[in-house]
Motif scaffolding. Structure first.
Motif, PDB file in Angstrom:
ATOM      1  N   SER A 131      29.667  23.619-116.195  1.00  0.00           N
ATOM      2  CA  SER A 131      29.578  22.572-115.410  1.00  0.00           C
ATOM      3  C   SER A 131      30.861  22.210-114.691  1.00  0.00           C
ATOM      4  O   SER A 131      31.879  22.534-115.074  1.00  0.00           O
ATOM      5  CB  SER A 131      29.296  21.202-116.199  1.00  0.00           C
ATOM      6  OG  SER A 131      30.274  20.793-117.109  1.00  0.00           O
ATOM      7  N   GLY A 132      30.819  22.054-113.203  1.00  0.00           N
ATOM      8  CA  GLY A 132      32.102  21.988-112.670  1.00  0.00           C
ATOM      9  C   GLY A 132      32.398  23.105-112.181  1.00  0.00           C
ATOM     10  O   GLY A 132      33.582  23.232-110.938  1.00  0.00           O
ATOM     11  N   LYS A 133      31.934  24.464-112.425  1.00  0.00           N
ATOM     12  CA  LYS A 133      32.318  25.559-112.047  1.00  0.00           C
ATOM     13  C   LYS A 133      31.225  26.161-110.607  1.00  0.00           C
ATOM     14  O   LYS A 133      30.218  25.963-110.848  1.00  0.00           O
ATOM     15  CB  LYS A 133      32.468  26.706-113.161  1.00  0.00           C
ATOM     16  CG  LYS A 133      33.565  26.522-113.982  1.00  0.00           C
ATOM     17  CD  LYS A 133      33.507  27.308-114.952  1.00  0.00           C
ATOM     18  CE  LYS A 133      34.649  27.261-115.957  1.00  0.00           C
ATOM     19  NZ  LYS A 133      34.732  25.934-116.729  1.00  0.00           N
ATOM     20  N   THR A 134      31.567  26.806-109.885  1.00  0.00           N
ATOM     21  CA  THR A 134      31.046  27.242-108.591  1.00  0.00           C
ATOM     22  C   THR A 134      31.209  28.689-108.667  1.00  0.00           C
ATOM     23  O   THR A 134      31.993  29.245-108.338  1.00  0.00           O
ATOM     24  CB  THR A 134      31.329  26.694-107.214  1.00  0.00           C
ATOM     25  OG1 THR A 134      30.860  25.400-107.460  1.00  0.00           O
ATOM     26  CG2 THR A 134      30.375  27.329-106.365  1.00  0.00           C
ATOM     27  N   ASN A 178      39.819  22.161-114.089  1.00  0.00           N
ATOM     28  CA  ASN A 178      38.682  22.952-114.403  1.00  0.00           C
ATOM     29  C   ASN A 178      38.889  24.297-113.493  1.00  0.00           C
ATOM     30  O   ASN A 178      37.842  25.098-113.374  1.00  0.00           O
ATOM     31  CB  ASN A 178      37.251  22.121-113.839  1.00  0.00           C
ATOM     32  CG  ASN A 178      36.969  21.355-114.701  1.00  0.00           C
ATOM     33  OD1 ASN A 178      37.182  21.254-115.801  1.00  0.00           O
ATOM     34  ND2 ASN A 178      36.431  20.188-114.113  1.00  0.00           N
ATOM     35  N   THR A 230      28.043  23.178-120.859  1.00  0.00           N
ATOM     36  CA  THR A 230      29.134  22.278-120.476  1.00  0.00           C
ATOM     37  C   THR A 230      30.479  23.175-119.895  1.00  0.00           C
ATOM     38  O   THR A 230      30.872  22.675-118.923  1.00  0.00           O
ATOM     39  CB  THR A 230      29.694  21.603-121.677  1.00  0.00           C
ATOM     40  OG1 THR A 230      28.638  20.439-122.362  1.00  0.00           O
ATOM     41  CG2 THR A 230      30.839  20.645-121.523  1.00  0.00           C
ATOM     42  N   THR A 256      24.032  20.453-110.645  1.00  0.00           N
ATOM     43  CA  THR A 256      24.972  19.878-110.125  1.00  0.00           C
ATOM     44  C   THR A 256      25.407  20.596-108.890  1.00  0.00           C
ATOM     45  O   THR A 256      25.430  21.773-108.741  1.00  0.00           O
ATOM     46  CB  THR A 256      26.250  19.746-111.080  1.00  0.00           C
ATOM     47  OG1 THR A 256      26.658  21.309-111.328  1.00  0.00           O
ATOM     48  CG2 THR A 256      26.227  19.202-112.291  1.00  0.00           C
ATOM     49  N   PRO A 310      28.524  20.687-106.318  1.00  0.00           N
ATOM     50  CA  PRO A 310      29.810  20.187-105.983  1.00  0.00           C
ATOM     51  C   PRO A 310      30.131  19.893-104.452  1.00  0.00           C
ATOM     52  O   PRO A 310      29.509  20.552-103.866  1.00  0.00           O
ATOM     53  CB  PRO A 310      30.710  21.589-106.264  1.00  0.00           C
ATOM     54  CG  PRO A 310      30.098  22.495-107.090  1.00  0.00           C
ATOM     55  CD  PRO A 310      28.533  22.175-106.764  1.00  0.00           C
ATOM     56  N   THR A 366      36.892  22.183-106.805  1.00  0.00           N
ATOM     57  CA  THR A 366      37.138  21.959-108.371  1.00  0.00           C
ATOM     58  C   THR A 366      38.302  21.343-108.622  1.00  0.00           C
ATOM     59  O   THR A 366      39.580  21.965-108.342  1.00  0.00           O
ATOM     60  CB  THR A 366      36.901  23.498-109.076  1.00  0.00           C
ATOM     61  OG1 THR A 366      35.849  24.168-108.480  1.00  0.00           O
ATOM     62  CG2 THR A 366      36.921  23.284-110.469  1.00  0.00           C
TER      63      THR A 366
END
Length: 178
Positions: free
Chosen positions: A43-46, A150, A40, A140, A142, A146
């Motif tokens: 998630s949302g991080k590159t 986040n 978790t 995921t 993106p 972001t």
């Protein structure tokens, strides 16, 4: 003449991109501990080449970089690298998936494991995060930047060597002809 040199310098600084690397504190304020869902957290991080993972943890833990199969089976003892200093910083030097576990017996099996997929720098890199409980994989991609909530804890900007060279050259030119 000096004004023209300064104008050229300003245009070059706007044209040449600034290289940014991001420091990610693993687990944010909680750190590298048991009881955190690191899938978790990713998630949302590159993640891109040059970024750093900062692990903060107490005694009895370690950060072991392992193979994908050792990650999936929580096999301890075959680490590619290991550190138990309490403050481990890993620079993500190459694209691909990097796997980390705590080397203390039973900790990986309790979810103290992290997989990060590192892209080469494209803003649409794919972030793959195997679930903390084992084998499944969530992907995921993106499509926007972001969200502020986040954003990583800190980032550091570095000028490219070309910009530094140009700034030095223009400064010497301006000083010699002023």
């Amino acid at each position: 003449m000096a004004m023209a040199s300064i104008s050229v310098l300003l245009v070059l600084c706007m044209v040449v991109p600034i290289t940014l690397a991001t420091d990610y504190t693993v687990g944010d304020s909680t750190g590298w501990v048991m009881g955190v869902d690191y899938s978790t957290w990713t998630s949302g991080k590159t993640f891109t080449v040059g970024d750093k993972l900062v692990f903060s943890y107490g005694g009895g833990h370690s950060v072991d970089e392992v193979s994908g199969s050792d990650y999936n089976s929580c096999t301890v003892g075959n680490s590619l690298t290991t550190d138990s200093s309490g403050a481990t910083t890993i620079t993500l030097n190459k694209a691909g998936t990097h796997y980390f576990i705590c080397g203390a017996i039973g900790h990986c099996g309790s979810g103290m494991k992290l997989a990060v997929t590192v892209g080469s720098g494209s803003p649409t890199s794919t972030n793959t995060s195997p679930a903390a409980s084992g084998g499944s994989t969530t992907t995921t991609t993106p499509t926007t930047t972001t969200p502020k909530s986040n954003m990583p804890e800190s980032s550091s900007g570095n000028l490219s060597p070309f910009v530094g060279l140009v700034i030095t050259w223009v400064s010497l030119f301006v000083l010699n002809f002023s």
